[in-house]
Design a protein around this motif. Structure first.
Motif, short mmCIF file in Angstrom:
data_model
loop_
_atom_site.label_atom_id
_atom_site.label_comp_id
_atom_site.label_asym_id
_atom_site.label_seq_id
_atom_site.Cartn_x
_atom_site.Cartn_y
_atom_site.Cartn_z
N THR A 86 0.84 -1.19 0.00
CA THR A 86 0.00 0.00 0.00
C THR A 86 0.88 1.24 0.00
OG1 THR A 86 -0.11 0.22 2.40
CG2 THR A 86 -1.75 -1.22 1.37
N VAL A 87 0.24 2.39 -0.09
CA VAL A 87 0.93 3.66 -0.01
C VAL A 87 1.53 3.79 1.40
CG1 VAL A 87 0.57 6.16 -0.02
CG2 VAL A 87 -0.52 4.73 -1.76
N ALA A 88 2.75 4.26 1.48
CA ALA A 88 3.43 4.44 2.77
C ALA A 88 2.79 5.59 3.55
CB ALA A 88 4.91 4.73 2.55
N VAL A 89 2.84 5.49 4.88
CA VAL A 89 2.21 6.50 5.75
C VAL A 89 3.16 6.94 6.85
CG1 VAL A 89 -0.13 5.62 5.33
CG2 VAL A 89 1.18 4.76 7.28
N ASP A 90 2.87 8.11 7.40
CA ASP A 90 3.48 8.62 8.63
C ASP A 90 2.34 9.06 9.53
OD1 ASP A 90 6.19 8.38 7.93
OD2 ASP A 90 6.28 10.42 7.10
N ALA A 91 2.55 9.01 10.83
CA ALA A 91 1.58 9.56 11.76
C ALA A 91 1.67 11.08 11.72
CB ALA A 91 1.85 9.07 13.17
N GLY A 95 8.17 14.20 13.06
CA GLY A 95 9.06 15.10 12.33
C GLY A 95 9.07 14.75 10.85
N THR A 96 10.25 14.37 10.35
CA THR A 96 10.35 14.01 8.93
C THR A 96 9.70 12.67 8.64
OG1 THR A 96 12.46 12.89 9.22
CG2 THR A 96 12.53 15.27 8.69
N GLY A 97 9.56 11.82 9.67
CA GLY A 97 8.97 10.50 9.49
C GLY A 97 9.98 9.39 9.34
N THR A 106 4.55 5.95 14.36
CA THR A 106 3.62 5.63 13.26
C THR A 106 3.11 4.21 13.40
OG1 THR A 106 4.62 7.25 11.76
CG2 THR A 106 3.39 5.42 10.75
N LEU A 107 3.99 3.26 13.68
CA LEU A 107 3.57 1.87 13.84
C LEU A 107 2.58 1.72 15.00
CD1 LEU A 107 7.03 0.31 13.12
CD2 LEU A 107 4.91 -0.37 11.94
N ARG A 108 2.86 2.38 16.11
CA ARG A 108 1.93 2.31 17.25
C ARG A 108 0.58 2.95 16.90
NH1 ARG A 108 6.69 3.76 19.89
NH2 ARG A 108 5.85 5.83 20.37
N PRO A 123 2.28 10.48 1.23
CA PRO A 123 3.09 9.30 1.53
C PRO A 123 3.90 9.51 2.81
CG PRO A 123 4.20 10.61 -0.13
CD PRO A 123 2.88 11.30 0.16
N GLY A 124 4.50 8.40 3.25
CA GLY A 124 5.27 8.44 4.48
C GLY A 124 6.43 7.47 4.44
N HIS A 125 6.79 6.93 5.62
CA HIS A 125 7.98 6.10 5.74
C HIS A 125 7.73 4.70 6.29
CE1 HIS A 125 9.46 10.22 5.45
NE2 HIS A 125 10.49 9.66 4.82
#
Length: 189
Positions: A86-91, A95-97, A106-108, A123-125
């Motif tokens: 899927t598309v990457a995400v950040d919370a 900061g930069t992710g 982000t995982l939590r 998108p994210g990391h």
């Protein structure tokens, strides 16, 4: 959920016994490292990055990815695989992710049932992988890792990454036990 921190609260399995740390999962395409996302720490993400190519996935069930509005990664027909990347995400709020602290947060967040689509930016990391619900014929290593953590009573999201040797080659299932012993990690078979 509060701002990103690096507090220690981890779980791991040796067979069906839980201990602290990350776990190696042998696979025919290369060994994986995994742990429950709900309690992952920045230290564990840093280890996962160091022992892998740096690509950190979140194994998740399809219905949860749909609820969070995390779309599939577009691919050309010639590049299709059996895995649902899927598309990457950040919370939101990191900061930069890219840091271990940001990725652990982000995982939590992905594992938190109170997270809403607006709590994530794209998108994210962290790259979620779409998984099917448990069945007698669980087909891939991402689903197997998710089965292990949910069977142990954890939220259905797992940090998971492919292990590599120092020279960049993939750790195969034969080397998985040696690799785990060398780095003080448990193995789930």
């Amino acid at each position: 959920m509060s701002a990103p921190t690096s507090k220690r609260n981890t779980m791991q399995w040796t067979g069906n016994r839980r201990t602290t740390g990350l776990t190696v999962l042998p696979d025919h395409e290369g060994a994986m490292l995994f742990c429950p996302a709900e309690s992952v720490t920045a230290d564990e993400v840093a280890i996962a990055v160091r022992f892998s190519s740096g690509l950190i996935h979140a194994a998740m069930f399809s219905d949860e990815l749909d609820r969070l509005r995390i779309p599939d990664q577009p691919v050309y027909d010639s590049e299709r695989s059996e895995l649902g990347f899927t598309v990457a995400v950040d919370a939101v709020g990191v900061g930069t992710g890219i840091s271990a602290i940001d990725r652990s947060f982000t995982l939590r967040k992905l594992a938190d049932p109170g997270t809403n689509p607006e709590d994530l930016r794209r998108p994210g990391h962290v790259m979620p992988v779409r998984c099917s619900r448990p069945s007698a014929t669980t087909s891939n290593v991402y689903e197997r890792a998710l089965d292990v953590i949910t069977a142990a009573g954890h939220a259905p999201v797992a940090l998971i990454c492919r292990l590599v040797h120092d020279n960049g080659s993939v750790v195969d299932s034969i080397d998985a036990h040696w690799y785990a012993e060398r780095h003080g990690l448990a193995v789930h078979s």
